[in-house]
Design a protein around this motif. Structure first.
Motif, PDB file in Angstrom:
ATOM      1  N   GLN A 118      39.405   0.504 -34.986  1.00  0.00           N
ATOM      2  CA  GLN A 118      39.569   1.403 -33.892  1.00  0.00           C
ATOM      3  C   GLN A 118      38.303   2.054 -33.804  1.00  0.00           C
ATOM      4  OE1 GLN A 118      42.792   3.867 -34.598  1.00  0.00           O
ATOM      5  NE2 GLN A 118      44.369   2.459 -34.087  1.00  0.00           N
ATOM      6  N   ASN A 119      38.154   3.071 -32.704  1.00  0.00           N
ATOM      7  CA  ASN A 119      36.986   3.706 -32.639  1.00  0.00           C
ATOM      8  C   ASN A 119      37.346   5.237 -32.847  1.00  0.00           C
ATOM      9  OD1 ASN A 119      38.010   2.723 -29.798  1.00  0.00           O
ATOM     10  ND2 ASN A 119      36.892   5.121 -29.436  1.00  0.00           N
ATOM     11  N   THR A 120      36.342   6.174 -33.146  1.00  0.00           N
ATOM     12  CA  THR A 120      36.454   7.791 -33.363  1.00  0.00           C
ATOM     13  C   THR A 120      36.900   8.253 -31.924  1.00  0.00           C
ATOM     14  OG1 THR A 120      34.248   8.128 -33.434  1.00  0.00           O
ATOM     15  CG2 THR A 120      35.079   7.721 -35.436  1.00  0.00           C
ATOM     16  N   LYS A 121      37.477   9.403 -32.076  1.00  0.00           N
ATOM     17  CA  LYS A 121      37.687  10.148 -30.797  1.00  0.00           C
ATOM     18  C   LYS A 121      36.418  10.319 -30.244  1.00  0.00           C
ATOM     19  CE  LYS A 121      41.989  12.601 -31.416  1.00  0.00           C
ATOM     20  NZ  LYS A 121      42.005  12.779 -32.902  1.00  0.00           N
ATOM     21  N   GLU A 122      35.494  10.905 -30.854  1.00  0.00           N
ATOM     22  CA  GLU A 122      34.338  11.368 -30.367  1.00  0.00           C
ATOM     23  C   GLU A 122      33.197  10.165 -29.684  1.00  0.00           C
ATOM     24  OE1 GLU A 122      34.578  11.566 -33.840  1.00  0.00           O
ATOM     25  OE2 GLU A 122      36.200  13.270 -33.213  1.00  0.00           O
ATOM     26  N   ARG A 124      33.204   6.133 -28.561  1.00  0.00           N
ATOM     27  CA  ARG A 124      33.784   5.099 -28.247  1.00  0.00           C
ATOM     28  C   ARG A 124      33.317   3.677 -28.992  1.00  0.00           C
ATOM     29  NH1 ARG A 124      31.331   5.925 -23.278  1.00  0.00           N
ATOM     30  NH2 ARG A 124      33.318   6.881 -22.630  1.00  0.00           N
ATOM     31  N   PHE A 125      31.942   3.818 -29.580  1.00  0.00           N
ATOM     32  CA  PHE A 125      31.521   2.638 -30.123  1.00  0.00           C
ATOM     33  C   PHE A 125      31.197   2.772 -31.679  1.00  0.00           C
ATOM     34  CE2 PHE A 125      29.263   2.093 -25.940  1.00  0.00           C
ATOM     35  CZ  PHE A 125      30.216   0.918 -25.750  1.00  0.00           C
ATOM     36  N   GLN A 126      32.038   4.041 -32.204  1.00  0.00           N
ATOM     37  CA  GLN A 126      31.804   4.180 -33.526  1.00  0.00           C
ATOM     38  C   GLN A 126      33.307   3.700 -34.253  1.00  0.00           C
ATOM     39  OE1 GLN A 126      29.340   6.075 -35.356  1.00  0.00           O
ATOM     40  NE2 GLN A 126      30.180   5.002 -37.111  1.00  0.00           N
ATOM     41  N   PRO A 127      32.947   2.625 -35.115  1.00  0.00           N
ATOM     42  CA  PRO A 127      34.038   2.070 -35.701  1.00  0.00           C
ATOM     43  C   PRO A 127      34.763   2.842 -36.716  1.00  0.00           C
ATOM     44  CG  PRO A 127      31.883   0.964 -36.473  1.00  0.00           C
ATOM     45  CD  PRO A 127      31.652   1.933 -35.718  1.00  0.00           C
ATOM     46  N   MET A 128      36.035   2.499 -36.449  1.00  0.00           N
ATOM     47  CA  MET A 128      36.905   3.561 -37.623  1.00  0.00           C
ATOM     48  C   MET A 128      38.091   2.341 -37.974  1.00  0.00           C
ATOM     49  SD  MET A 128      39.154   6.959 -36.837  1.00  0.00           S
ATOM     50  CE  MET A 128      40.460   6.084 -35.847  1.00  0.00           C
TER      51      MET A 128
END
Ligand code: FAD
Ligand code: SF4
Ligand code: SF4
Length: 399
Positions: A118-122, A124-128
């Motif tokens: 998924q991506n972080t809340k802050e 949209r392109f930061q993979p989580m």
């Protein structure tokens, strides 16, 4: 060189975030070294030990037949087709076949969890990376995060959770490391659903790309390199910004791809049970490689949700690939951009379907071969798999 297969499990200390990884600048941040499985890094890391043929044997009971032209390019497979969902998943990268298979596997109890990103809340392109346990959590991971993603960083959680049946979704470098430690995970059954992958960037590299190219980098939600020679950026408010390839600041962007991805020869995710991409299929369709019986079992779950058609191949890529080589070598590290700039030529020669996939593989492998030769000559012989050497060997490379 073999995979890790003794039954004893040794624990080591994970590396701290941000510390230098054993593969140094070639590290693709696959996540393994964020866990105690770092103990096995020397055998497992795709950039330290290249052992695709051994791991193919472990995963598919045989390594690819180098004399079979389709296997040389696309790896071990028992079936290949074009497919698309009858009802595409909104917001998926293409039609959402990957997410649909994962959801079916969870709903039917084949697996207890799905490793996806998924991506972080802050951002949209930061993979989580997460272990999804509900269809909603799988859906929240749809669409590509066009950055290096530490998917394997959740491996410790898998062991702690006591899960015995797991699906992992990932790209080639992550799956190579996963296969190498597979027997250490204490699982009864591991399913691997892969996507092809190429030209990935760090989060910082992506920022640089967006900042150099878009009028409003922070509102970009999605972008694609289109056939009209322009990048289409979709913004939060729904507006589309179009930037011509010719206007790109290639001098500023030439180092944008991660060194790992400039040294990667596993474009088609050789070790996954099932691979879902797009490049061997007509536009709008996805391209599927069923590598083994496990992959067939996975694809069968969505047979009633997809239309399929046989793969096709048209045109001749060779001249276009050969012409493109000097351009990459002069520091333009963006083969698809070069390819699309040469669109007139490409269009005339018209590599379509599987020939287009071969065009993309040839262009990237020749570029990457030269990159490794120039930057890590001592690694060239062992790091480049035999199939890639044969593919590159079809072309005349500059000294
Ligand atoms: P969706 O249902 O939208 O699901 C996408 C899945 O991808 C999610 O489950 C998510 O967990 C996973 N994912 C997202 N980002 C990452 C990441 N960074 N690392 C690991 N897993 C991730 N296909 C080609 O045929 N040719 C290519 O050149 C090509 N390049 C790609 C480059 C990148 C960086 C990535 C991530 C994928 C690439 N693909 C390529 C695969 C293709 O773009 C689609 O992901 C694939 O066809 C699946 O589409 P879908 O609609 O079924 O996926
Ligand atoms: Fe570790 Fe993965 Fe980086 Fe290799 S690519 S050094 S295994 S985090
Ligand atoms: Fe990993 Fe290769 Fe994709 Fe880079 S291009 S993220 S090294 S699979």
């Amino acid at each position: 060189m073999t995979s890790v297969d003794s039954s004893k499990h040794t624990k080591a200390k994970a590396l701290k975030p941000g510390s230098r990884r054993p593969a140094k600048e070639l590290c693709s941040e696959c996540g393994l070294c964020d866990t105690y499985y770092i103990h096995y890094v020397k055998e497992a890391c795709a950039f330290i030990t290249q052992q695709i043929d051994t791991l193919e044997e472990q995963s598919h009971s045989r390594s690819r037949n180098l004399d079979n032209p389709d296997e040389l390019y696309f790896g071990v497979h028992q079936d290949m087709m074009a497919a698309r969902k009858q009802q595409p998943i909104e917001g998926a990268q293409w039609t959402g076949i990957v997410s649909s298979i994962a959801i079916e596997m969870l709903n039917r109890g084949l697996v207890e969890g799905v490793v996806c990103v998924q991506n972080t809340k802050e951002d949209r392109f930061q993979p989580m990376p997460v272990i999804a346990r509900t269809p909603e959590e799988i859906l929240a991971a749809r669409v590509n995060k066009p950055t290096l993603s530490p998917n394997l960083s959740i491996l410790e959680q898998v062991e702690k959770s006591g899960m015995k049946r797991l699906l992992v979704i990932g790209v080639g470098c992550q799956i190579q490391a996963l296969r190498a430690v597979e027997k250490k995970l204490g699982l009864e059954k591991l399913y691997v659903l892969g996507t092809p992958c190429v030209d990935n960037v760090t989060r910082a590299g992506l920022k640089k790309f967006l900042e150099t190219t878009s009028r409003s980098p922070e509102t970009v939600v999605h972008y694609e390199f289109m056939q009209d020679f322009r990048i289409h950026f979709k913004h939060e408010d729904g507006s589309i910004e179009k930037v011509p390839f010719f206007g790109l600041k290639t001098n500023q962007l030439k180092d944008v791809f991660a060194p790992s991805c400039m040294s990667c020869f596993d474009y088609v995710n050789s070790l996954a049970d099932l691979v879902v991409g797009y490049m061997g299929a007509p536009f709008g369709w996805q391209w599927i490689l069923v590598r083994n019986d496990t992959g067939k079992e996975m694809l069968d779950l969505v047979k009633d949700q997809i239309d399929t058609q046989p793969v096709m191949s048209q045109g001749n890529r060779k001249e276009a690939v050969q012409q493109g080589i000097p351009a990459y070598d002069k520091g333009v590290t963006l083969p698809m951009w070069v390819a699309k700039m040469m669109g007139v030529v490409i269009d005339k020669i018209g590599p379509k379907g599987l020939e287009y996939a071969r065009f993309s593989i040839d262009s990237h492998f020749t570029r990457n071969y030269l990159y490794v030769k120039r930057n890590h000559p001592e690694k060239l012989e062992a790091h480049v798999p035999e199939y890639a050497k044969r593919i590159v060997g079809q072309y005349k490379l500059p000294e």
